[in-house]
Design a protein around this motif. Structure first.
Motif, PDB file in Angstrom:
ATOM      1  N   TYR A  61      51.984-102.349  24.146  1.00  0.00           N
ATOM      2  CA  TYR A  61      52.452-101.695  25.375  1.00  0.00           C
ATOM      3  C   TYR A  61      53.082-100.341  25.062  1.00  0.00           C
ATOM      4  O   TYR A  61      53.588-100.118  23.977  1.00  0.00           O
ATOM      5  CB  TYR A  61      53.517-102.550  26.078  1.00  0.00           C
ATOM      6  N   VAL A  62      53.035 -99.483  26.077  1.00  0.00           N
ATOM      7  CA  VAL A  62      53.793 -98.241  26.081  1.00  0.00           C
ATOM      8  C   VAL A  62      54.916 -98.421  27.105  1.00  0.00           C
ATOM      9  O   VAL A  62      54.661 -98.776  28.266  1.00  0.00           O
ATOM     10  CB  VAL A  62      52.915 -97.042  26.478  1.00  0.00           C
ATOM     11  N   ALA A  63      56.165 -98.195  26.682  1.00  0.00           N
ATOM     12  CA  ALA A  63      57.320 -98.348  27.573  1.00  0.00           C
ATOM     13  C   ALA A  63      57.952 -96.987  27.795  1.00  0.00           C
ATOM     14  O   ALA A  63      58.574 -96.427  26.893  1.00  0.00           O
ATOM     15  CB  ALA A  63      58.337 -99.321  26.984  1.00  0.00           C
ATOM     16  N   ALA A  64      57.781 -96.428  28.987  1.00  0.00           N
ATOM     17  CA  ALA A  64      58.288 -95.101  29.308  1.00  0.00           C
ATOM     18  C   ALA A  64      59.554 -95.233  30.139  1.00  0.00           C
ATOM     19  O   ALA A  64      59.562 -95.893  31.190  1.00  0.00           O
ATOM     20  CB  ALA A  64      57.246 -94.297  30.070  1.00  0.00           C
ATOM     21  N   LEU A 117      47.596 -92.018  27.990  1.00  0.00           N
ATOM     22  CA  LEU A 117      48.199 -92.389  26.708  1.00  0.00           C
ATOM     23  C   LEU A 117      47.763 -93.787  26.287  1.00  0.00           C
ATOM     24  O   LEU A 117      47.438 -94.025  25.123  1.00  0.00           O
ATOM     25  CB  LEU A 117      49.720 -92.307  26.826  1.00  0.00           C
ATOM     26  N   ALA A 118      47.720 -94.727  27.266  1.00  0.00           N
ATOM     27  CA  ALA A 118      47.360 -96.109  26.951  1.00  0.00           C
ATOM     28  C   ALA A 118      45.876 -96.247  26.620  1.00  0.00           C
ATOM     29  O   ALA A 118      45.470 -97.207  25.954  1.00  0.00           O
ATOM     30  CB  ALA A 118      47.717 -97.017  28.130  1.00  0.00           C
ATOM     31  N   THR A 129      53.045 -89.758  21.981  1.00  0.00           N
ATOM     32  CA  THR A 129      54.142 -89.944  22.950  1.00  0.00           C
ATOM     33  C   THR A 129      55.142 -88.805  22.838  1.00  0.00           C
ATOM     34  O   THR A 129      55.698 -88.348  23.845  1.00  0.00           O
ATOM     35  CB  THR A 129      54.845 -91.289  22.708  1.00  0.00           C
ATOM     36  N   LYS A 130      55.389 -88.352  21.572  1.00  0.00           N
ATOM     37  CA  LYS A 130      56.320 -87.252  21.379  1.00  0.00           C
ATOM     38  C   LYS A 130      55.797 -85.976  22.026  1.00  0.00           C
ATOM     39  O   LYS A 130      56.542 -85.203  22.641  1.00  0.00           O
ATOM     40  CB  LYS A 130      56.551 -87.044  19.884  1.00  0.00           C
TER      41      LYS A 130
END
Length: 532
Positions: free
Chosen positions: A168-171, A68-69, A86-87
């Protein structure tokens, strides 16, 4: 006083209890030493396997977030487009993600369906700010604002920030799956928080519990802890111990039955022999056992009477030898001469030498007394001789050197007390002091000549002995020392103490005179081995 039968029975009970206790203790120790490590290793393997499963699960999430990143580096994405990705991921893998948000460079967390908020004060965001080269970080235990379940945040850096400064991606990762994988284990996140626990760190009772730990490769600060009860690891050993104890009890019961049968056959005749022994203890050298009963008992009684004859004969000889030894240990002339030398040294101002002589004199008499014991260690005999030689070397500077050639492994071997000093004294008085040679040397050696025999040698390069004197010394006809401290005393004591199994041999050449003492090895308890 108990009868022989009662003594044997009580002895049998004592030995049985001791045997059971010893076997039980030895089995517990041995099984614990072998089984416990095996069970511990297997349990540790289980913990490692659980840790690998958890690590693998986190690795899958990190791989998904990495893909994803990396999307912004492959295509031009804006925030809405990236939200679609992300969805899609959360919809595809909805059990492994609570939500996936996008975080801007200035610490604002955005969601496609929930309000945004700042994460500038969050430790995981600060960590990424401090380490720009780090690809991702994992937060401590948190509670989701969206559904209030326990989560951790994986903050993953985008390969290329978006045009709107999204970096950033925050999961949000739910811990339900991790806790299911961990089962009875605890996950420690490196900050003092136990995931799924109420304490800050694992606390165990070292006497009863064992803490097993394995680290997670994907989460370097995290580790998996497992507290196991030691009694669980020993459970298999207890069953084996019980089985072995049952076998031991059966064997002891059979031996007890055999003991009862033997007592009936031998106790009655032996009681008569015991009464005779008691009479001998009271006194009376004329008392003898009555030869009667079965053949074995008759043989025992006959042997007992013969032994009494030898004991009475040797008792007289032993008393004579003991008196001679005590007289020899006192040695007034040696003491007087040494004290005179010490006096003259002090008067002459040579106090250091006087102190040395006093120290060696103290060692000489302390080792010589030997608490009245017949045996001492070879080490004590060597110390005794060294102290004597040092005193004589001060009195007679002509004495040049004492050499000891004995393996250290033989030094604790029990030998007859006062076996070397008389030989050394004879070597000094009749060999070295009479020699015109200025380079006088005394050598003491020791070695095993067979698995059961020890040879000690005392050699000197002083005045040699005549062949006639050597012959008399070897055949035992030399009696010059019978009434004084000398060779007769040693030969007589060797005969008494070693029952004729020891030998004393002399040899002399122009260059060297040697005395050899051949002794059988004995197993004797030396109670004062270091401080005789």
């Amino acid at each position: 006083m108990y009868s022989i039968k009662k003594q044997i029975v009580w002895l049998f009970i004592l030995i049985s209890v001791t045997l059971i206790g010893t076997i039980y203790g030895a089995m517990r120790m041995e099984l614990a030493r072998n089984i416990m490590p095996i069970n511990t290793k297997m349990t540790q393997q289980m913990v490692d396997d659980r840790g690998n499963q958890i690590d693998s699960w986190f690795g899958e999430r990190l791989s998904e977030l990495r893909l994803l990143a990396n999307l912004p580096a492959q295509h031009d994405y804006n925030r809405q487009q990236l939200f679609k990705e992300t969805k899609a991921l959360t919809k595809f893998d909805k059990h492994n993600y609570v939500s996936i948000r996008l975080v801007s460079r200035d610490g604002i967390s955005y969601s496609n369906s929930h309000p945004s908020f700042s994460v500038q004060q969050r430790s995981y965001y600060r960590e990424m700010q401090r380490y720009p080269q780090r690809g991702y970080t994992v937060s401590n235990l948190l509670t989701s604002k969206e559904d209030h379940q326990s989560i951790v945040i994986i903050l993953y850096r985008l390969a290329r920030p978006l045009a709107d400064h999204t970096a950033y991606v925050a999961a949000a990762i739910p811990l339900a799956k991790v806790e299911a994988l961990a089962h009875e284990l605890s996950i420690y996140d490196g900050t003092g928080m136990l995931l799924g626990g109420d304490t800050d760190s694992p606390r165990i009772n070292p006497q009863r519990e064992l803490l097993l730990t394995t680290k997670l490769e994907q989460l370097p600060r995290w580790k998996v802890n497992y507290v196991v009860q030691k009694k669980e690891l020993r459970e298999n050993t207890q069953q084996l111990i019980r089985l072995l104890l049952i076998i031991v009890l059966v064997v002891i019961a059979l031996l007890g039955l055999l003991l009862v049968l033997l007592l009936r056959q031998i106790v009655r005749p032996i009681e008569n022999l015991t009464r005779t022994m008691n009479q001998v203890q009271i006194g009376g050298h004329d008392i003898r056992a009555v030869v009667e009963g079965p053949q074995e008992i008759q043989t025992l009684a006959t042997t007992f009477n013969q032994t009494l004859d030898r004991v009475y004969e040797n008792e007289t000889k032993y008393r004579e030898a003991t008196i001679q030894v005590l007289q020899a240990q006192i040695q007034p002339h040696f003491l007087y001469n040494t004290l005179d030398t010490i006096q003259w040294q002090i008067l002459g101002g040579d106090t250091d030498t006087a102190i040395t002589m006093i120290e060696n004199l103290s060692i000489f008499f302390r080792k010589g007394l030997n608490h009245g014991c017949e045996y001492t260690t070879l080490r004590n005999e060597i110390t005794h001789v060294q102290s004597y030689f040092k005193i004589q070397a001060i009195r007679f500077p002509k004495l040049h050197q004492l050499s000891i050639d004995i393996d250290d492994g033989l030094m604790d071997q029990p030998v007859m007390h006062f076996i070397l000093q008389p030989l050394v004294e004879n070597a000094i008085n009749h060999g070295l002091r009479c020699s015109p040679n200025g380079n006088n040397e005394l050598r003491i050696g020791g070695a095993l000549i067979s698995p059961t025999r020890l040879q000690l040698t005392v050699s000197n390069n002083g005045q040699p002995m005549s062949a006639k004197l050597v012959q008399k010394l070897n055949d035992g006809s030399y009696q010059a020392g019978k009434n004084s401290y000398g060779i007769y005393n040693i030969r007589h004591r060797l005969q008494l103490i070693y029952n004729g199994q020891a030998r004393l041999d002399f040899s002399s050449t122009r260059r060297q005179t040697t005395v050899r003492v051949i002794l059988p090895l004995v197993e004797e308890s030396i109670e004062h081995g270091g401080e005789l």
